[in-house]
Design a protein around this motif. Structure first.
Motif, mmCIF file in Angstrom:
data_model
loop_
_atom_site.group_PDB
_atom_site.id
_atom_site.type_symbol
_atom_site.label_atom_id
_atom_site.label_comp_id
_atom_site.label_asym_id
_atom_site.label_seq_id
_atom_site.Cartn_x
_atom_site.Cartn_y
_atom_site.Cartn_z
ATOM 1 N N MET A 1 -7.852 0.050 -6.419
ATOM 2 C CA MET A 1 -7.133 0.883 -5.248
ATOM 3 C C MET A 1 -7.098 2.324 -5.821
ATOM 4 O O MET A 1 -6.897 2.720 -6.930
ATOM 5 C CB MET A 1 -5.631 0.228 -5.469
ATOM 6 N N ASN A 2 -7.191 3.360 -4.690
ATOM 7 C CA ASN A 2 -7.217 4.725 -4.967
ATOM 8 C C ASN A 2 -5.808 5.428 -5.341
ATOM 9 O O ASN A 2 -5.876 6.550 -5.430
ATOM 10 C CB ASN A 2 -8.010 5.510 -4.126
ATOM 11 N N ASP A 3 -4.689 4.607 -5.126
ATOM 12 C CA ASP A 3 -3.210 5.175 -5.147
ATOM 13 C C ASP A 3 -2.852 5.014 -6.803
ATOM 14 O O ASP A 3 -1.909 5.539 -7.147
ATOM 15 C CB ASP A 3 -2.343 4.620 -4.244
ATOM 16 N N SER B 1 -8.987 0.962 5.644
ATOM 17 C CA SER B 1 -7.712 1.125 5.258
ATOM 18 C C SER B 1 -7.812 2.552 4.239
ATOM 19 O O SER B 1 -6.632 3.445 4.119
ATOM 20 C CB SER B 1 -7.302 0.213 4.290
ATOM 21 N N LYS B 2 -9.034 3.043 3.822
ATOM 22 C CA LYS B 2 -9.107 4.349 3.081
ATOM 23 C C LYS B 2 -7.994 4.198 1.835
ATOM 24 O O LYS B 2 -7.618 5.127 1.319
ATOM 25 C CB LYS B 2 -8.818 5.467 3.893
ATOM 26 N N THR B 3 -7.840 3.114 1.266
ATOM 27 C CA THR B 3 -7.015 3.086 0.157
ATOM 28 C C THR B 3 -7.641 2.536 -1.073
ATOM 29 O O THR B 3 -6.999 2.178 -2.146
ATOM 30 C CB THR B 3 -5.822 1.770 0.383
ATOM 31 N N THR B 4 -9.175 2.421 -0.902
ATOM 32 C CA THR B 4 -9.682 2.220 -2.197
ATOM 33 C C THR B 4 -10.931 3.210 -2.597
ATOM 34 O O THR B 4 -11.214 4.100 -1.946
ATOM 35 C CB THR B 4 -10.532 0.792 -1.968
ATOM 36 N N MET C 1 0.481 -1.119 -0.023
ATOM 37 C CA MET C 1 -0.151 0.061 -0.096
ATOM 38 C C MET C 1 0.808 1.356 0.098
ATOM 39 O O MET C 1 1.757 1.480 0.887
ATOM 40 C CB MET C 1 -0.869 0.081 1.193
ATOM 41 N N GLY C 2 0.614 2.142 -0.946
ATOM 42 C CA GLY C 2 1.393 3.250 -0.972
ATOM 43 C C GLY C 2 2.532 3.416 -1.815
ATOM 44 O O GLY C 2 3.286 4.199 -2.013
ATOM 45 N N SER D 1 1.992 -1.588 -5.628
ATOM 46 C CA SER D 1 0.445 -1.973 -5.393
ATOM 47 C C SER D 1 -0.267 -2.303 -6.501
ATOM 48 O O SER D 1 -0.034 -1.903 -7.856
ATOM 49 C CB SER D 1 -0.281 -0.760 -4.657
#
Length: 448
Positions: A324-326, A113-116, A91-92, A96
């Motif tokens: 995934m939002n990154d 997780s606020k990663t999506t 993540m990050g 990823s």
């Protein structure tokens, strides 16, 4: 975080024994919105091993061949637990994935997780018609009326029984037991023949969750963690204690045999004709029917429940797909295009007949290959009917907690304590509820 596999299978063998993928006319008509001079790469991490890995790779290959703008690379990352561990580590970072498959009990962690990017964003943007999907499947992955991830491989638990042993015990092989009392009587009758033990229920936390939901009972407070963040386990409710008392009485009366936690041991005993009834995932249906071929006929039925149970039904197991939002916006959009391809009726039909998982798209049942498969495996109609007859409520939508993997193992430990006469069912579940509550509260503090 200690993590365990979902729906009776680890990611390495999810879906049970399945046939090798066949050329069944997978869809080739996806139309990605964005064109590019070079294909946009989508990295898809998944946990489908064995024959299911080949099915996933074929679907990705079919998508890639259907257009020139996006190329999906499907990468097997081991079991559900292994995949989630690798995801956390990535993540990050540039390593990823664009799209990742996460088992259903990892949903709360993925949200926190606020990663999506919730798939609801793309649904709204495309005006994608959610009514084409099975509501009792999308309901699990929806929170506050929004779909966070797209269901991918979905299953639930049903009753499997040996029709030959039913006949030998003087039971009607076309009438599986529907209630706890009927299950006890059928198991008693089979045991008394001396040919086999009446039943086996593997000590698997998912089965307890299913038996509770089938009675409209929740696993944690605050609407199973759906109306507000769960703060307390209620796995020691009166419904849960009565259910474990029923389970223990089956073993104590010799109507059932205790074979431990491994569902594989339960399936092996069933296929060997050593037990008359088991609970198992719908994803294992093909393997069990094929395994019993030329030995006995396999019957299927709904999960049993008390005759006076509240309205309920089954909770879907399996996994869903998270964007995934990154990743850059165009990469996320490309991942969404692949998701739309996977949920098309033809692809869902292909997925279903080659893995045994439910189609999440209603129109997949209209595909000829699904109709033909249903004729070959009529037992699967039980699974479809049970899903469609499930009453949608917070119990059947399933619990949402960040420590679900640990909670499932704690419940399994409590069941063992009760069946092995180390504690009463109530004391065992009281202890489990207290321990799970402590872990929930610790997790909630960590999230905050």
């Amino acid at each position: 975080m200690l993590l365990t596999a979902a729906c009776g299978n680890s990611g390495s063998n999810a879906g049970g024994n399945t046939a090798a993928p066949a050329d069944t006319g997978a869809a080739k008509d996806s139309k990605p919105a964005a064109a590019a001079s070079t294909p946009k790469k989508v990295t898809f991490w998944h946990a489908m091993g064995g024959t299911n890995q080949k099915v996933v790779e074929q679907m990705a290959a079919d998508f890639n061949a259907s257009q020139k703008d996006i190329q999906v690379e499907a990468i097997y990352q081991g079991s559900y637990d292994d995949l989630l561990s690798k995801l956390k580590a990535s993540m990050g970072s540039p390593d990823s994935p664009s799209l990742v498959q996460v088992y259903e009990i990892g949903s709360r962690f993925m949200i926190d997780s606020k990663t999506t990017t919730p798939v609801q964003k793309f649904i709204d943007m495309d005006k994608y018609d959610l009514s084409q999907l099975e509501p009792n499947i999308t309901g699990y992955y929806s929170h506050s009326g929004k779909l966070d991830s797209m269901p991918f491989n979905s299953s639930n638990a049903i009753l499997y029984y040996n029709k030959d042993l039913f006949k030998a015990a003087g039971l009607d092989p076309e009438k599986p037991p529907k209630t706890f009392d009927e299950f006890q009587k059928a198991a008693d009758a089979i045991t008394k023949t001396g040919k086999a033990s009446g039943a086996n229920l593997a000590i698997y936390g998912w089965f307890m969750e299913q038996l509770l939901a089938n009675q409209g009972a929740e696993f944690v407070n605050n609407g199973n963690g759906r109306t507000a963040l769960a703060t307390e386990s209620i796995v020691n409710s009166e419904t849960a204690v009565n259910t474990l008392n029923w389970w223990k009485n089956l073993v104590d009366s010799k109507a059932a045999v205790n074979l431990g936690r491994k569902t594989d041991d339960s399936k092996k005993a069933f296929l060997a004709g050593q037990v008359g009834m088991i609970l198992e995932s719908t994803a294992g249906l093909k393997g069990l029917v094929d395994g019993a071929k030329d030995k006995f006929e396999v019957g299927t039925g709904f999960l049993p429940k008390p005759s006076d149970a509240k309205e309920g039904g089954v909770v879907v197991g399996g996994a869903s797909l998270w964007i995934m939002n990154d990743r850059k916006d165009d990469e996320q959009k490309a991942a969404w295009d692949f998701i739309k391809f996977l949920t098309s009726p033809k692809e869902q039909a292909y997925w279903h007949i080659n893995t045994g998982y439910f189609p999440i798209t209603k129109k997949a049942y209209d595909e000829q290959i699904v109709k033909d498969n249903m004729q070959k495996f009529p037992q699967f109609q039980t699974a479809v009917d049970q899903l469609h007859q499930t009453k949608s409520n917070t119990a059947t939508q399933g619990a949402v907690i960040g420590v679900f993997p640990e909670a499932r193992q704690i419940v399994e430990g409590a069941i063992e304590e009760a069946l092995n006469n180390k504690k009463s069912p109530k004391d065992a579940l009281d202890g489990a509820a207290k321990e799970i509550t402590g872990k929930i509260q610790q997790y909630n503090k960590t999230v905050k």
